[in-house]
Design a protein around this motif. Structure first.
Motif, PDB file in Angstrom:
ATOM      1  N   GLN A  73      -9.139  -6.958  -2.112  1.00 38.64           N
ATOM      2  CA  GLN A  73      -7.892  -6.398  -1.463  1.00 38.64           C
ATOM      3  C   GLN A  73      -8.224  -4.760  -2.753  1.00 38.64           C
ATOM      4  N   ASN A 112       3.075   2.337   4.787  1.00 34.38           N
ATOM      5  CA  ASN A 112       3.739   0.903   4.274  1.00 34.38           C
ATOM      6  C   ASN A 112       2.773  -0.377   3.692  1.00 34.38           C
ATOM      7  N   ASN A 119       3.700  -2.504   1.486  1.00 32.73           N
ATOM      8  CA  ASN A 119       4.104  -4.072   1.803  1.00 32.73           C
ATOM      9  C   ASN A 119       2.953  -5.304   2.034  1.00 32.73           C
ATOM     10  N   ILE A 120       1.252  -4.591   1.984  1.00 33.26           N
ATOM     11  CA  ILE A 120       0.454  -4.985   2.328  1.00 33.26           C
ATOM     12  C   ILE A 120      -0.244  -5.510   1.564  1.00 33.26           C
ATOM     13  N   PHE A 121      -0.390  -4.493   0.309  1.00 28.34           N
ATOM     14  CA  PHE A 121      -0.798  -4.550  -0.839  1.00 28.34           C
ATOM     15  C   PHE A 121      -0.219  -5.055  -2.353  1.00 28.34           C
TER      16      PHE A 121
END
Ligand SMILES: Cc1ncc(COP(=O)(O)O)c(C=O)c1O
Length: 476
Positions: free
Chosen positions: A58, A75, A78-80
């Motif tokens: 990541q 955003n 929201n992903i990482f």
């Protein structure tokens, strides 16, 4: 030069692999009794199914992405996870606004070298000195090993002491650089330990033959042996090198792969410190580590480092010049080294999941080492020392039929190459003949990793058992 882990047997395996794929795509009947090749020839965990650890990937992804698509995307939270974003942000600052596509300092990015120093202090104790200027980040351990050997081998009288058996980067590089290999035998009957008497014997013989022995290689935990050396043995080795003025190359790439609680990894640097050799500046030590092994298995990233201890300033400058000649090691590899040396901290959100992923891989490796070791020892005619560490088993075939030995001589190959080719053709298992690592005359065997899945390894040991019976009957 020869490089057995990618030699004759592997080339044959690749050919059969292509044939199998062609047969399968045409729906044709196969001439083989297996559907796939099981590659156990090389310590390349992700090529045989090991999943990469999530958190380092990541962070790496965020470092590679342009800021507006990554760390500054609206955003992104929201992903990482927040700690991956925060680490990527810090690293991007450390890269000096250059991003991961630019050349770095030839020793590697300073911030990453500081992470290596922190890692070393956590490992060896805060009292053992480290210096960021003594750390060289490298393309895996291999590049640093080759550079150091390049600096050591001035002419064809220069000798490097290497273990027998050994990982072939040493024999191949010494050959390539025109130096002399000075082999010392490891003691198979004694769990592949080494004895100082044998080191003295080997050194004396080389000196009598006019070799200028300049360096000593220690691989701990061992490849291909799987041995984990005791504190006493490591101390004996550092004292031996100091006494004879030999540069010690400590190949410690398997330091995280120690499977029994009673066998603790003990670094050469800590040993040199404990023996008072650092204080008196009476040893020259180069230690190597890598992102390829441990539980990271990030072989393709080419991350690693070399730490120099006790080297003269002038020599360090020469080594820096040598590193500068190839500009820098891969920056992605450098990032991975930093992330291996400094993971998320205990109060970060990813800490628990990261630790769990590492432990799961470690436990599975430990389990597979046992499956393979026990399985090999259950074969009549095989004996295999316990795999205390690393990623390999190195069984001896004690009843190699005389007819097979003669047949191999006729084909101008070693008996264990004949054996490994037969195993491949019959079962699809690709191992490396033991002769590729060096062994005592008259010993035969092979090296297998225990990296493929637990199912594949269970199949492999049974198939090896059946093959051994057939092979012995064929050449009876
Ligand atoms: C003992 C030993 N040293 C060094 C290496 C080189 O690893 P890398 O260059 O990927 O760090 C290996 C690879 O298998 C190894 O087994």
């Amino acid at each position: 030069m020869e490089y057995a882990v990618r030699g004759t047997v592997v080339i044959a395996a690749d050919r059969i692999n292509d044939e199998l794929k062609a047969e399968q795509s045409m729906g044709a009947e196969s001439k083989y009794k297996f559907q796939k090749i099981i590659y156990t020839n090389i310590g390349n965990p992700q090529s045989v199914g090991q999943q990469p650890l999530t958190w380092p990937r990541q962070v790496l992804a965020l470092i590679d992405l342009p800021d507006e698509e990554g760390i500054n995307h609206p955003n992104i939270q929201n992903i990482f996870p927040s700690d991956a974003i925060a680490r990527a942000r810090t690293i991007k600052i450390g890269l000096g606004g250059n991003g991961s596509g630019a050349y770095s300092h030839s020793k590697g990015i300073k911030m990453f070298r500081e992470d290596v120093c922190t890692f070393l202090q956590n490992r060896d104790g805060i009292d053992v000195p480290t210096d960021v200027e003594n750390i060289f980040l490298s393309n895996g351990a291999s590049a640093a090993i080759f550079n150091l050997l390049t600096s050591l081998i001035a002419d064809n009288k220069c000798g490097i002491m290497i273990p027998i058996p050994q990982y072939p980067i040493y024999s191949a590089s010494v050959e390539q650089l025109g130096g002399q290999k000075v082999g010392y035998y490891l003691d198979e009957k004694n769990k592949w330990n080494l004895s100082i008497d044998e080191l003295e014997r080997s050194l004396k013989e080389a000196l009598e033959n006019g070799t200028n022995v300049v360096a000593f290689v220690l691989i701990n935990p061992g490849n291909p042996t799987g041995a984990v050396l005791t504190k006493q043995t490591v101390q004996d080795v550092v004292k031996f090198c100091s006494k004879h003025n030999l540069v010690l190359l400590a190949d410690e790439v398997y330091q995280e792969n120690v499977y029994n609680e009673q066998d603790k990894f003990y670094s050469c640097k800590r040993a040199a410190y404990d023996c008072g050799l650092l204080e008196t500046n009476s040893i020259e030590l180069a230690s190597f580590h890598s992102t390829s092994k441990g539980v990271f298995g990030e072989c393709g990233r080419r991350g690693g480092y070399m730490e120099l201890t006790g080297f003269d300033e002038n020599i360090k400058n020469q080594l820096y010049k040598l590193a500068s000649a190839s500009l820098c090691s891969t920056v992605n590899g450098q990032c991975m080294t930093s992330l291996m040396c400094r993971g998320p901290s205990p109060d970060d959100v990813s800490y628990e999941s990261h630790e769990k992923e590492k432990l799961d891989i470690f436990n599975s490796l430990k389990k597979r080492s046992k499956i393979v070791n026990d399985g090999l020892n259950s074969i009549d005619g095989f004996s295999c020392q316990p795999a205390q560490g690393a990623m390999y088993c190195f069984p001896s075939i004690d009843n190699m039929p005389m007819k097979a030995i003669n047949e191999a001589a006729e084909q101008n190959i070693t008996p264990d190459t004949l054996y490994a080719l037969s195993l491949l053709e019959r079962t699809g298992i690709c191992v490396v003949p033991a002769s590729g690592f060096g062994q005592r005359p008259g010993r035969y065997g092979f090296r297998t990793t225990f990296l493929p899945s637990e199912d594949d390894m269970a199949y492999s040991v049974n198939a090896m058992k059946d093959h051994h019976k057939e092979f012995c009957q064929k050449y009876a």
